[in-house]
Scaffold this active site. Structure first.
Site, short mmCIF file in Angstrom:
data_model
loop_
_atom_site.label_atom_id
_atom_site.label_comp_id
_atom_site.label_asym_id
_atom_site.label_seq_id
_atom_site.Cartn_x
_atom_site.Cartn_y
_atom_site.Cartn_z
N ARG A 289 47.93 -20.01 81.76
CA ARG A 289 49.49 -19.19 81.33
C ARG A 289 49.75 -19.43 82.81
O ARG A 289 50.85 -19.69 82.87
CB ARG A 289 48.59 -17.85 81.55
CG ARG A 289 50.21 -16.59 81.06
CD ARG A 289 49.96 -14.90 81.67
NE ARG A 289 50.36 -14.11 82.00
CZ ARG A 289 51.53 -14.11 81.22
NH1 ARG A 289 51.59 -14.62 79.82
NH2 ARG A 289 52.44 -13.17 81.18
N ILE B 203 58.84 -14.87 80.40
CA ILE B 203 57.44 -14.39 79.96
C ILE B 203 56.59 -12.85 79.91
O ILE B 203 56.00 -12.47 80.72
CB ILE B 203 56.60 -15.92 80.86
CG1 ILE B 203 55.03 -15.58 79.87
CG2 ILE B 203 56.25 -15.44 82.62
CD1 ILE B 203 54.25 -17.21 80.84
N SER B 204 56.38 -12.65 78.69
CA SER B 204 55.72 -11.65 78.55
C SER B 204 54.72 -10.70 78.99
O SER B 204 54.34 -11.70 79.31
CB SER B 204 55.94 -11.23 76.96
OG SER B 204 57.50 -11.47 76.33
N HIS B 205 54.44 -9.97 78.92
CA HIS B 205 53.64 -8.94 79.94
C HIS B 205 52.04 -9.43 78.89
O HIS B 205 52.40 -9.72 77.64
CB HIS B 205 53.15 -7.90 79.84
CG HIS B 205 52.77 -6.45 79.90
ND1 HIS B 205 51.24 -7.36 79.99
CD2 HIS B 205 52.69 -6.10 80.77
CE1 HIS B 205 50.49 -5.78 81.07
NE2 HIS B 205 51.14 -5.58 81.41
N SER C 139 58.62 -5.93 77.76
CA SER C 139 57.39 -7.70 77.24
C SER C 139 57.53 -7.96 78.42
O SER C 139 56.70 -9.35 78.22
CB SER C 139 58.72 -7.91 76.71
OG SER C 139 59.92 -8.06 77.64
#
Length: 291
Positions: A80, A106-108, A291
């Site tokens: 990530r 960038i989403s959770h 998000s």
């Protein structure tokens, strides 16, 4: 390594070492978790996955344990930190959303896991709508034979394509375009469609692009503050079933499928149902995350 790396590393050295409690991976204890984990990103990823797995148990009613295992394995394989802006990559494994510029995020990690587990392509073909940094596409690539990822923002699409190629992902194709536009994809093309952007209804073109037996996962609601993650299953060419998984809050879908507000908060679950033939919605968890 980001600008915080030296300070974080020093804080870790000053702390008495011990096991990292899974419960510490929480939106209210970001700093505590950050100084509790090792410097190595791979070890931070492992701690994140352990916490995510525990959180995902709450979705077991709608998502199988095997699907959750497949999503966790895929996320464990994706660095990530490579998808986070370099200045803040030390924060990659925290339970939070990160800004990647041009009004995109960038989403959770929990939202990435939810999309992946609910979509569960089982080595099938995937459409990933809203490439962003490419992280969701990379996760889905570990669960699919091929991922088509479409991004409406040209700069994000180009940088994501370069990033994914550099990381060695050979089963991801990044396209520039409006995935929600009618006729963008041939009918019955994908086994799984995941959409990391919210709208009032599921675009008809995306529903049509789903194969019978396929699964589509998308945040739906009258507004960002009233979104539910919806799992749509195409049971046959003309019959769909949908399940409300949990409240969420995502960046809005842009292009042809963008949200046009209507109705009231009390009316929107029925509004979702009205776009999906024949099946009454069921409900899931009541937690909510951006998000």
């Amino acid at each position: 390594m980001g600008y915080l790396a030296e300070a974080i590393s020093a804080a870790r050295r000053a702390r008495t070492q011990g096991a990292v409690p899974v419960a510490l991976w929480h939106e209210t204890t970001l700093a505590e978790w950050l100084v509790s984990v090792p410097d190595a990103f791979a070890e931070q990823r492992s701690h994140m996955i352990a916490a995510l797995r525990k959180r995902m148990i709450g979705t077991m009613e709608a998502i199988s344990a095997d699907a959750i295992d497949r999503a966790m394995a895929a996320m464990m394989s994706v660095p990530r930190e490579c998808f986070i802006p370099p200045l803040i990559d030390d924060l990659a494994y925290l339970p939070m959303v990160h800004d990647i510029g041009l009004e995109q995020t960038i989403s959770h990690p929990e939202m990435v896991a939810l999309l992946a587990a609910a979509g569960d392509p089982k080595d099938g073909t995937v459409l990933d709508v809203g490439t962003g940094s490419g992280y969701q596409a990379a996760v889905m690539a570990g669960m699919a034979s091929h991922v088509t990822s479409m991004e409406i923002v040209k700069d994000h699409a180009r940088s994501a394509r370069e990033r994914l190629t550099g990381l060695g992902y050979s089963n991801i194709e990044v396209l520039i375009g409006d995935a929600g536009a009618t006729g963008q994809f041939p009918p019955e093309t994908f086994d799984t469609i995941v959409i990391a952007a919210g709208a009032a209804t599921i675009p008809e073109g995306l529903k049509a692009a789903l194969k019978p037996g396929g699964r589509l996962v998308m945040p739906i609601g009258r507004s960002q503050d009233e979104e539910q993650m919806v799992l749509l299953e195409r049971l046959s060419p003309d019959i769909y079933r949908h399940t409300l998984l949990r409240p969420v809050r995502f960046v809005p879908l842009t292009g042809e499928g963008m949200r046009h507000n209507s109705g009231t908060p009390e009316e929107w679950p029925a509004m979702i149902a009205s776009t999906l033939p024949g099946i009454t919605p069921s409900s899931g968890s009541e937690d909510s995350l951006d998000s």
